[in-house]
Design a protein around this motif. Sequence first.
Motif, PDB file in Angstrom:
ATOM      1  N   TRP A  36      40.618   2.212  46.599  1.00 16.66           N
ATOM      2  CA  TRP A  36      42.811   2.085  46.535  1.00 16.66           C
ATOM      3  C   TRP A  36      43.110   1.379  47.434  1.00 16.66           C
ATOM      4  CZ3 TRP A  36      44.458   3.843  42.077  1.00 16.66           C
ATOM      5  CH2 TRP A  36      44.077   4.264  41.208  1.00 16.66           C
ATOM      6  N   ALA A  37      42.464   1.407  48.565  1.00 16.19           N
ATOM      7  CA  ALA A  37      43.029   0.637  49.471  1.00 16.19           C
ATOM      8  C   ALA A  37      43.000  -0.743  49.282  1.00 16.19           C
ATOM      9  CB  ALA A  37      42.617   0.522  51.062  1.00 16.19           C
ATOM     10  N   ASN A  38      42.191  -1.270  49.073  1.00 14.00           N
ATOM     11  CA  ASN A  38      41.727  -2.644  48.849  1.00 14.00           C
ATOM     12  C   ASN A  38      42.867  -3.171  47.253  1.00 14.00           C
ATOM     13  OD1 ASN A  38      39.796  -3.344  50.441  1.00 14.00           O
ATOM     14  ND2 ASN A  38      38.126  -2.816  49.366  1.00 14.00           N
ATOM     15  N   PHE A  39      42.749  -2.505  46.267  1.00 14.07           N
ATOM     16  CA  PHE A  39      43.604  -2.108  44.857  1.00 14.07           C
ATOM     17  C   PHE A  39      44.714  -2.282  45.766  1.00 14.07           C
ATOM     18  CE2 PHE A  39      46.383  -0.090  41.602  1.00 14.07           C
ATOM     19  CZ  PHE A  39      46.247  -1.664  40.929  1.00 14.07           C
ATOM     20  N   ARG A  40      45.391  -1.336  46.097  1.00 17.85           N
ATOM     21  CA  ARG A  40      46.987  -1.621  46.670  1.00 17.85           C
ATOM     22  C   ARG A  40      47.068  -3.024  48.182  1.00 17.85           C
ATOM     23  NH1 ARG A  40      46.508   3.983  48.308  1.00 17.85           N
ATOM     24  NH2 ARG A  40      45.822   3.373  50.264  1.00 17.85           N
ATOM     25  N   GLU A  41      46.053  -3.405  48.517  1.00 16.54           N
ATOM     26  CA  GLU A  41      46.418  -4.754  49.207  1.00 16.54           C
ATOM     27  C   GLU A  41      46.701  -5.860  48.488  1.00 16.54           C
ATOM     28  OE1 GLU A  41      47.477  -7.502  52.260  1.00 16.54           O
ATOM     29  OE2 GLU A  41      46.828  -4.257  52.364  1.00 16.54           O
ATOM     30  N   GLU A  42      46.008  -5.717  47.306  1.00 21.45           N
ATOM     31  CA  GLU A  42      46.053  -7.009  45.957  1.00 21.45           C
ATOM     32  C   GLU A  42      47.039  -7.234  45.078  1.00 21.45           C
ATOM     33  OE1 GLU A  42      44.612  -9.971  44.519  1.00 21.45           O
ATOM     34  OE2 GLU A  42      43.765  -9.766  46.013  1.00 21.45           O
ATOM     35  N   SER A  43      47.796  -5.659  44.640  1.00 28.55           N
ATOM     36  CA  SER A  43      48.389  -5.232  44.518  1.00 28.55           C
ATOM     37  C   SER A  43      49.882  -5.868  45.139  1.00 28.55           C
ATOM     38  CB  SER A  43      48.850  -4.141  43.374  1.00 28.55           C
ATOM     39  OG  SER A  43      47.865  -3.434  42.932  1.00 28.55           O
ATOM     40  N   LYS A  44      50.201  -6.079  46.444  1.00 36.25           N
ATOM     41  CA  LYS A  44      50.985  -6.071  47.714  1.00 36.25           C
ATOM     42  C   LYS A  44      50.845  -7.586  47.540  1.00 36.25           C
ATOM     43  CE  LYS A  44      52.114  -5.478  51.870  1.00 36.25           C
ATOM     44  NZ  LYS A  44      52.174  -4.290  53.198  1.00 36.25           N
ATOM     45  N   ILE A  93      31.589   9.622  48.801  1.00 32.59           N
ATOM     46  CA  ILE A  93      32.396   9.171  46.971  1.00 32.59           C
ATOM     47  C   ILE A  93      33.839   8.860  47.708  1.00 32.59           C
ATOM     48  CG2 ILE A  93      33.290  10.185  45.600  1.00 32.59           C
ATOM     49  CD1 ILE A  93      30.339  11.207  44.631  1.00 32.59           C
ATOM     50  N   LEU A  94      34.193   9.860  48.526  1.00 32.48           N
ATOM     51  CA  LEU A  94      35.230   9.937  49.235  1.00 32.48           C
ATOM     52  C   LEU A  94      36.133   8.687  49.671  1.00 32.48           C
ATOM     53  CD1 LEU A  94      36.373  14.225  50.054  1.00 32.48           C
ATOM     54  CD2 LEU A  94      37.488  12.718  48.293  1.00 32.48           C
ATOM     55  N   ALA A  95      35.493   7.662  50.734  1.00 28.12           N
ATOM     56  CA  ALA A  95      35.224   7.531  51.383  1.00 28.12           C
ATOM     57  C   ALA A  95      35.562   5.446  50.667  1.00 28.12           C
ATOM     58  CB  ALA A  95      33.950   7.542  52.927  1.00 28.12           C
ATOM     59  N   ALA A  96      34.395   6.138  49.788  1.00 28.90           N
ATOM     60  CA  ALA A  96      33.938   4.609  49.095  1.00 28.90           C
ATOM     61  C   ALA A  96      35.398   4.833  48.299  1.00 28.90           C
ATOM     62  CB  ALA A  96      33.340   4.855  48.253  1.00 28.90           C
ATOM     63  N   SER A  97      36.092   5.853  47.939  1.00 31.66           N
ATOM     64  CA  SER A  97      37.544   5.933  46.826  1.00 31.66           C
ATOM     65  C   SER A  97      38.442   4.820  47.249  1.00 31.66           C
ATOM     66  CB  SER A  97      37.793   7.174  46.525  1.00 31.66           C
ATOM     67  OG  SER A  97      36.551   7.820  45.290  1.00 31.66           O
ATOM     68  N   GLU A  98      39.124   5.964  48.675  1.00 27.40           N
ATOM     69  CA  GLU A  98      39.499   6.078  49.107  1.00 27.40           C
ATOM     70  C   GLU A  98      39.584   3.973  49.761  1.00 27.40           C
ATOM     71  OE1 GLU A  98      39.689   7.390  53.198  1.00 27.40           O
ATOM     72  OE2 GLU A  98      39.920   9.570  51.720  1.00 27.40           O
ATOM     73  N   ASP A  99      38.741   3.415  49.963  1.00 33.02           N
ATOM     74  CA  ASP A  99      37.945   1.595  49.729  1.00 33.02           C
ATOM     75  C   ASP A  99      39.463   1.364  49.003  1.00 33.02           C
ATOM     76  OD1 ASP A  99      37.463   2.325  52.569  1.00 33.02           O
ATOM     77  OD2 ASP A  99      35.593   1.934  52.326  1.00 33.02           O
TER      78      ASP A  99
END
Length: 271
Positions: free
Chosen positions: A255-263, A247-253
Amino acid sequence: MGQAASQSVSAPPSAPASCPIDHSANKLSSSSGPAKCPIDHSSKAAAATAPPPAQCPISHDAGEINPLNQMPNLSQTPAAQQLAELPTEREVSSIPRDGSSRWEYPSPQQFYNALVRKGWETPEEHVETMVQIHNFLNEQAWQEILKWEKKEDPSNAEPQLARFKGRPGELSPKARFWLFAGWLLPSRFNTEPPFDRHDWIVRRNSGEEVRYVIDYYSAPPEPDGSPVFSLDVRPALDSVGSIKQRILAASEDVWANFREESKRNSSQDAH
């Protein structure tokens, strides 16, 4: 795709083109179809007239195998019809077996004898390359496991591979999910099943044992024809601790994808 998904790895440039057992495929061309595991973990009851995909030539039937590595004793003696001499040296892996030793891979001669046992006609000159790819893949799988273990407990200096089992005929729940996704959206998701599966039991410093599932996928080859494989390595969902890890790993992925898309969107708006 991160730890919660798969990691694509290509064969090292030194080879034409890693688990204590070789399960990789030979060097493939783009038209050769999905990669297949060269060591058989299925039972002897496999039909001779229509061999199933992703079989390996090494028998893993009960009563003939070592329960730690699911392998029989493999001869170093050349096969009856063998023409070329093959090395008998076994490469020591980087994977700890216990506090004082590491797992060893089968030699090219043992690997070839396993192929002969299953009736696979494999050119002898290709065997060493197959062994190299096998060892490379399983070394990469171990590195992925170390990433999971380091995130779970940075003080877990050097976990050990207690035992393992090849299960190429059994799709994991996650593999079934992705196959279903590929059936629904073939243009977006892979429609090929993994060509092999391993279950590795990892022993932590505390003595706790954790099961990891490894799905091996083939991927489009490099422009020079070198094979590329994708490894999906993750803790099995059979304990509270492993569920928490996933669950933690999936959440990190996410959020990482969300930040990359926002950037990316912010960069486009600035222009």
